[in-house]
Enzyme design. Sequence first.
Site, PDB file in Angstrom:
ATOM      1  N   LYS A  22       0.813  -1.276  -0.133  1.00 56.58           N
ATOM      2  CA  LYS A  22       0.030  -0.048   0.000  1.00 56.58           C
ATOM      3  C   LYS A  22       0.878   0.999  -0.002  1.00 56.58           C
ATOM      4  CE  LYS A  22      -3.891  -0.531   2.387  1.00 56.58           C
ATOM      5  NZ  LYS A  22      -4.368  -0.912   3.462  1.00 56.58           N
ATOM      6  N   ARG A  92      -3.569   2.793   8.690  1.00 56.20           N
ATOM      7  CA  ARG A  92      -3.703   1.418   8.122  1.00 56.20           C
ATOM      8  C   ARG A  92      -2.524   0.771   8.240  1.00 56.20           C
ATOM      9  NH1 ARG A  92      -8.540   2.526   4.395  1.00 56.20           N
ATOM     10  NH2 ARG A  92      -8.548   4.874   4.548  1.00 56.20           N
ATOM     11  N   GLY A 101      -8.183  -7.665   5.271  1.00 52.36           N
ATOM     12  CA  GLY A 101      -8.934  -7.933   6.230  1.00 52.36           C
ATOM     13  C   GLY A 101      -8.113  -8.535   7.404  1.00 52.36           C
ATOM     14  N   MET A 103      -5.612  -7.088   8.711  1.00 50.79           N
ATOM     15  CA  MET A 103      -4.848  -6.117   9.886  1.00 50.79           C
ATOM     16  C   MET A 103      -6.218  -4.846  10.019  1.00 50.79           C
ATOM     17  SD  MET A 103      -2.122  -6.672  10.153  1.00 50.79           S
ATOM     18  CE  MET A 103      -0.705  -7.642   9.468  1.00 50.79           C
ATOM     19  N   ARG A 337      -3.989  -1.273  -6.080  1.00 51.43           N
ATOM     20  CA  ARG A 337      -2.965  -2.556  -5.928  1.00 51.43           C
ATOM     21  C   ARG A 337      -3.392  -3.392  -7.239  1.00 51.43           C
ATOM     22  NH1 ARG A 337      -5.777  -5.190  -0.602  1.00 51.43           N
ATOM     23  NH2 ARG A 337      -7.953  -5.112  -1.421  1.00 51.43           N
ATOM     24  N   HIS A 455     -15.828  -8.146   2.627  1.00 53.75           N
ATOM     25  CA  HIS A 455     -15.010  -9.185   3.339  1.00 53.75           C
ATOM     26  C   HIS A 455     -15.087 -10.470   2.842  1.00 53.75           C
ATOM     27  CE1 HIS A 455     -13.460 -12.017   6.553  1.00 53.75           C
ATOM     28  NE2 HIS A 455     -12.395 -11.264   6.344  1.00 53.75           N
ATOM     29  N   SER A 764      14.405 -40.899  -6.215  1.00 55.07           N
ATOM     30  CA  SER A 764      13.339 -40.047  -6.121  1.00 55.07           C
ATOM     31  C   SER A 764      13.374 -39.679  -4.788  1.00 55.07           C
ATOM     32  CB  SER A 764      12.121 -41.132  -6.728  1.00 55.07           C
ATOM     33  OG  SER A 764      11.121 -40.114  -6.423  1.00 55.07           O
ATOM     34  N   CYS A 831       9.068 -37.208  -5.381  1.00 51.98           N
ATOM     35  CA  CYS A 831       7.483 -37.757  -5.171  1.00 51.98           C
ATOM     36  C   CYS A 831       6.910 -37.689  -4.088  1.00 51.98           C
ATOM     37  CB  CYS A 831       7.602 -39.243  -5.929  1.00 51.98           C
ATOM     38  SG  CYS A 831       8.147 -40.436  -4.762  1.00 51.98           S
ATOM     39  N   TYR A 851      12.804 -34.033 -12.564  1.00 50.02           N
ATOM     40  CA  TYR A 851      11.274 -33.983 -12.485  1.00 50.02           C
ATOM     41  C   TYR A 851      10.720 -33.871 -11.113  1.00 50.02           C
ATOM     42  CZ  TYR A 851      11.145 -38.647 -10.928  1.00 50.02           C
ATOM     43  OH  TYR A 851      11.507 -39.774 -10.182  1.00 50.02           O
TER      44      TYR A 851
HETATM   45  C1  PEP Z   1       7.545 -40.661   0.584  1.00 47.44           C
HETATM   46  O1  PEP Z   1       7.768 -40.886   1.669  1.00 47.44           O
HETATM   47  O2  PEP Z   1       7.643 -39.132   0.156  1.00 47.44           O
HETATM   48  C2  PEP Z   1       6.594 -41.163  -0.523  1.00 47.44           C
HETATM   49  C3  PEP Z   1       6.396 -40.649  -1.544  1.00 47.44           C
HETATM   50  O3  PEP Z   1       6.368 -42.479  -0.099  1.00 47.44           O
HETATM   51  P1  PEP Z   1       4.966 -42.716   0.760  1.00 47.44           P
HETATM   52  O4  PEP Z   1       4.398 -41.613   0.958  1.00 47.44           O
HETATM   53  O5  PEP Z   1       4.149 -43.908  -0.111  1.00 47.44           O
HETATM   54  O6  PEP Z   1       5.568 -43.428   2.032  1.00 47.44           O
END
Ligand code: PEP
Length: 877
Positions: A22, A92, A101, A103, A337, A455, A764, A831, A851
């Site tokens: 702001k 403000r 909302g 603050m 804003r 709000h 992974s 993962c 990935y």
């Molecule tokens: C993990 O532990 O991050 C994972 C992907 O395996 P799980 O959640 O199946 O234990």
Amino acid sequence: MTKWVYMFREGNADMRNLLGGKGANLAEMTNLGLPIPQGFTVTTEACTNYYENGEQVSDEIRQQIFAALGKLEQLQGKTFGDVGDPLLVSVRSGARASMPGMMDTILNLGLNDEAVEGFARKTGNPRFAYDSYRRFIQMYSDVVMEVPKSFFEKIIDEVKEEKGVHYDTELTVEDLKVLVGRFKAVYKEAMGGEEFPQEPREQLMGAVQAVFRSWDNPRAIVYRRMNDIPGDWGTAVNVQAMVFGNMGDTSGTGVAFTRNPSTGEKGIYGEYLINAQGEDVVAGVRTPQPITKLEEDMPECYAEFMELAMKLEEHYRDMQDMEFTIQEGKLYFLQTRNGKRTAPAALRIACELVDEGKITEEEAVLRIEAKSLDQLLHPTFDAGALKAGKVIGSALPASPGAAAGKVYFTADEAKLAHERGERVVLVRLETSPEDIEGMHAAEGILTARGGMTSHAAVVARGMGTCCVSGCGEIKMNEDERYFELGGETVKEGDYISLDGTTGRIYLGDIRTKEAEIGGNFQRIMDWADKYRRMQVRTNADTPADTKKAVELGAEGIGLCRTEHMFFEPERIPKIRKMILSDTPEAREAALSELIPFQKGDFKAMYEALEGRPMTVRYLDPPLHEFVPTSPEDIEALAAEMGLSADEVREKCDDLHEFNPMMGHRGCRLPVTYPEIARMQTRAVMEAAIEVKAEQGYDIVPEIMIPLVGEKKELKFVKDIVVETAEKVKEEKGSDIAYHIGTMIEIPRAALLADEIAEEAEFFSFGTNDLTQMTFGFSRDDAGKFLDAYYKAKIYESDPFARLDLNGVGQLVEMAAEKGRKMRPGIKLGICGEHGGDPSSVEFCQKVGLDYVSCSPYRVPIARLAAAQAAINHEKTA
Ligand code: PEP
Ligand code: MG
């Protein structure tokens, strides 16, 4: 000497971190020559200093505030506390990121018993002066001294009753004077005999400190956690000369957007109230007029407003959300804003700005908040079910989407019901920041009061929650927990359904269906794919989930949790038999019954993937998760195994572990029962070879061994896999390639990642377990105590949702480096749940993962977050 306070004309838009959003925008607008009531900004660093200083404003900061006040007095030609023509200011908050909302705001600061008289004389409007004073006492008491609002509201009601009037506007000057007297008495009583402060400088310092304090109120903390805002940013404080929208019918106040925040459609969009103060619009106490009506009421102001609004959008190259006030025919901008918007609106605006040549594709990609894509995947009503639905009313379509649930009238009850597993619609007269958790728990929100910028509307849009607001016809009885609408009485616990796109309110529980994704989404996603460097895979273990994920852009499966394939009714008895078998032969016999199922699943998955890669993670959970618990299941298994029920029970009891998450699971299973890895390898290899032959896809199975902590352990299981895989290849006359890798989810594996990479062709990162094991927090139970950690400010966010960069992140970074050193070109991915969390995705880009993998519905979020990470990374490289 540190500069803690900046006049508006000393700042600019780039000083957002120091002046807050702001403050930086007020400075920028001042530089652009817009009509801005002047003022100054106390920096976010002053807020941080306040906390470092034991919640005290230092003398140096105080002196700089008073020096700035002196300059403001000169600019305005008015003096603070002057009995003739007093300077009045608003105070403000304004953090770096907007926190709607969260603050508190104080208006009319500077009034006291004498100044109010001067103000009355100067304005020639004593009623207005006393009304301003009573509002100020009320706001100051509430915000600064935490004297509850309800005390004051009760007094207003009492005075109205004594006078026999219905509306505040019917109160006379004399009545307002009575109110002021009674308000001050309430203040004094609540404050243990202390008088309401008459010295304006004392009022100002009280207000500044209140804003600093509000940075750390529980609502702000919850909001920060939901929006990944760090606690050490602090908030700035803006002190600005007051202008009044409530000085009669040539005054007014409003809020407007340069494009529609719900749909993104270009064109001015907003609302205003004649003869009102800004808070009346935002709080939604009165239902406002559309902004276009201003053209009829005050054409010159409207024309000027339109011209400046367009200038602001042009300048910021983004949709603006502006607050303005007209005081006796003169227009002022109070803030601007980049406006909050729904996800569909964000996509449309970004695409149209690219088409208008105002921003680049990369900028368009950066403009979309990755998490907000969630909203696009939100449900709409099933058309058939909707036709049969009974409309009982309609109001403003404040936040799109469809919701059906049981009615609750308080945020707390909504939250509790949600925790019980119910779908909830929160129904309120109007919402306020205290309701935030209840709003978060609700599928939909319905309010009796408030416009599109109230709000409820702003917060619901931000959360992507369906909201219908300003339903004037509703007759609410919050105390008795029911409302009446359209001739129906709806009680607590009854179902209603809301359409946040049309504003309709329906009786009953109307079936919803999945969202459909439009063309702008595709354009943004195409740009995201063009600029991202990391691949995005999905965590899926059924063909249906795989198809959905591929539709949403997944480039393969990063984690197929094979245990999920065993829970179906016809399969679970077989795995139970395997688990409870005493000899390898009996286990192998049971496993051979499972092979056809598992192989069938893998084939279906490979087919759904149409040649995309799949990482198959071998059986991971503690075995006791599979054992029967109900007497019927125990009897059935006993009959199938030729045992007594007691014998089965005893075997199940033997599987009990004190810490199953650290027990007999993951690769420890094939170390003790190699036949499990044999069975799974046979299923994967046969499926891959067959689908490859049948469909012609170039399949290279990726076999992933979980929960490894030691190279020899991995080698042990790998040898079993290789032996079986080679056998299957020979049997089938196939030369199919395959890769064997591991999850890095135990701290020891991260520490010894170089050794492990000697055996693993890919890593992974299983950051769910890695977080669990690094913190020593059970991933299933941490929720029970994390709240206490947030309250005690030990942690700011859930490390299972947002990767802990300090600790767990260090392990990931180190393991990635060690892995690459040992095996250049080793494939690295993530993962754990963090794979779909934008801030964690950014970290994955930084450490150079190949990935990320996440659940199907988060795939678009991860694609966009990966593109944003790549663009930002290149910018800083
Ligand atoms: C993990 O532990 O991050 C994972 C992907 O395996 P799980 O959640 O199946 O234990
Ligand atoms: Mg795991």
